[in-house]
Design an enzyme around this catalytic site. Structure first.
Site, PDB file in Angstrom:
ATOM      1  N   SER A 197     -11.920  -7.321  13.974  1.00  0.00           N
ATOM      2  CA  SER A 197     -12.883  -6.503  13.821  1.00  0.00           C
ATOM      3  C   SER A 197     -12.541  -5.143  13.027  1.00  0.00           C
ATOM      4  CB  SER A 197     -13.957  -6.378  14.857  1.00  0.00           C
ATOM      5  OG  SER A 197     -15.345  -5.894  14.577  1.00  0.00           O
ATOM      6  N   GLU A 198     -13.109  -4.522  11.852  1.00  0.00           N
ATOM      7  CA  GLU A 198     -12.155  -3.630  11.170  1.00  0.00           C
ATOM      8  C   GLU A 198     -12.674  -2.058  11.799  1.00  0.00           C
ATOM      9  OE1 GLU A 198     -14.981  -5.481   9.805  1.00  0.00           O
ATOM     10  OE2 GLU A 198     -16.096  -4.455   9.034  1.00  0.00           O
ATOM     11  N   ASN A 199     -13.123  -2.007  13.041  1.00  0.00           N
ATOM     12  CA  ASN A 199     -13.436  -0.875  13.722  1.00  0.00           C
ATOM     13  C   ASN A 199     -12.164  -0.891  14.599  1.00  0.00           C
ATOM     14  OD1 ASN A 199     -14.773  -2.955  15.193  1.00  0.00           O
ATOM     15  ND2 ASN A 199     -15.357  -1.377  16.642  1.00  0.00           N
TER      16      ASN A 199
END
Lengths: 233, 218
Positions: free
Chosen positions: B46-48
């Protein structure tokens, strides 16, 4: 040891002026500097440019500054969670630069790392690339993006020590370490402030050299934006 | 019968390769995690800032410091790791993530994708989508074949501001599986009991049809 501790948020915000550029850490509402935002929303400081991945929600996070129209320009990647933001943007009251999230992160990192610009493939062929230099590397077009810096960077960490060293928790890390590097004055608020020497140097995420002021934060609400759960079987 | 959103996700799950890193976008793509085939090991990014994302937490165990890119509360699995946003996009731009599954408003026959803006109406931003589509080796789009007005989202050229050029490899909709080839969209599979003619009439782009088009196996 250089002691970076300030006693309260008022001292941490000394030097904040109209028309400054701020970086504000966090992703959604996770890892946002709640104390700094709350204090700024009570100050008469206007015309701000805020660099932050998101813009909070209507009544929390940067939404508090938007409501008082303290922000003149936002530099973000995603702002879909805030109705007041959308209203101000569509009516032209608020200037907005939307930039790809990875480009935003790297522009902050570059700003802190002394790299004035870099080429990235993200955004090539889109509106984001308009007016930017394009170069091919390894047969693929890339666009030139410049570094970002700020007068103040406001970040939030889980633990910090009096020397300004920071440790983040979970996905609350996000943009905080990058923005800490890129602020002329970086203000770190932490859930737990400990004496220098108590944190294991192997486990520190942000070295204190990037932090000018550190303070013990208080009354963290840590609001959850989308509470999703599953049932126990 | 046209597929529902869960069945679209189920069909995409068949594309998952063993021992790969996968980024799932918001919406239908998120559902793909519910249908990982047996024997296939996947780590979700997840890019966060998390790799090794697990399911939603049990009621009462939500942690505000543990969310995905859709800001939903999540858990992590054994072997998970947390990192900052620049490291996260190093994984993405550096092509360490093998597959990206994204939603879209429009896809064109040369593989352009539009999913971030409707001028004058909806401006939410691109989030990480532009970085993902510019770099991922394999990009699969999960979406409904037509929009709410009943118009084809599969087009010769995108009409909305694009997110990336020449990047989509495959599209799975409620009606069909399409591959983006150098000559345009190739119809690979059709939803159960949906005819080739129905797909052609719902699509505003030419379709390459090579012999008998099999039904999806859901």
């Amino acid at each position: 040891m250089i002691n970076k501790v300030v006693d309260n948020i008022e001292k941490a915000l000394e030097g904040v002026e109209n028309n400054m550029t701020f970086m504000v850490g966090g992703f959604g509402l996770s890892g946002i500097p709640e104390n700094a935002i709350a204090a700024l929303s009570k100050m008469d400081v206007f015309g701000l440019t805020c660099i932050s991945n998101n813009a909070g929600v209507d009544d929390f996070g940067l939404g508090l500054l938007l409501k008082r129209k303290q922000i003149k320009k936002m530099i973000s990647s995603y702002v879909g969670e805030n109705a007041e933001f959308e209203r101000q943007m569509l009516s032209g009251e608020l200037k907005v630069d939307l930039i790809p999230q990875g480009t935003l992160a790297e522009r902050c990192r570059a700003g802190g790392a002394g790299i004035p610009a870099f080429f990235t493939p993200a955004g090539y062929g889109t509106e984001v690339a308009e007016g930017k230099e394009v170069r091919e590397y390894k047969g693929k077009p890339h666009i030139l993006e410049t570094a970002l810096n700020a007068d103040f960077a406001f970040v939030k960490a889980w633990k910090g020590d009096t020397a300004g060293n920071l440790i983040f928790k979970g996905t609350a890390r996000n943009f905080n370490p990058l923005m800490a590097m890129a602020g002329k004055i970086t203000v770190a608020e932490v859930e737990e402030l400990v004496p220098a020497g108590e944190l294991d140097p192997n486990q520190i995420h942000t070295p204190g050299i990037f932090v000018q002021r550190i303070l013990q934060g208080e009354k963290y609400e840590k609001r959850i934006e989308q509470k999703t759960t599953r049932k126990r079987n | 019968m046209a597929l529902d959103k869960n069945q679209i996700a189920q069909r995409i799950a068949k594309e998952l390769e063993h021992n790969s890193y996968v980024n799932l976008g918001i919406g239908i793509p998120t559902l793909v995690a519910n249908y990982i085939p047996k024997g296939i090991d996947i780590e979700f990014q997840s890019e966060n800032g998390v790799l090794g994302m697990g399911p939603f937490p049990f009621e009462g165990e939500e942690d505000p410091d543990m969310i995905n890119a859709g800001k939903q509360t999540i858990t992590t699995l054994d072997g998970a790791v947390l990192f900052d946003s620049a490291t996260s996009f190093a994984m993405i731009r550096g092509q360490h993530v093998q597959l990206t599954v994204l939603g879209a408003m429009e896809v064109s026959e040369n593989g352009d994708i539009a999913n971030w803006k409707i001028p004058g109406k909806m401006v939410k931003g691109m989030g990480g989508a532009m970085d993902l589509v510019a770099s991922a080796d394999n990009i699969i789009v999960a979406m409904m074949h037509t929009n709410r007005a009943g118009e084809s989202k599969i087009l010769k050229e995108c009409t909305l501001p694009i997110t990336g050029v020449n990047c989509v490899k495959k599209v799975v909709t409620n009606l069909a599986v399409l591959e983006v080839t150098e000559k345009g969209f190739k119809l690979l599979e059709r939803a159960p009991s949906v005819s080739v003619d129905e797909i052609i009439s719902a699509t505003k782009a030419d379709l390459i049809i090579d012999g008998e088009v099999p039904e999806m196996n859901i």
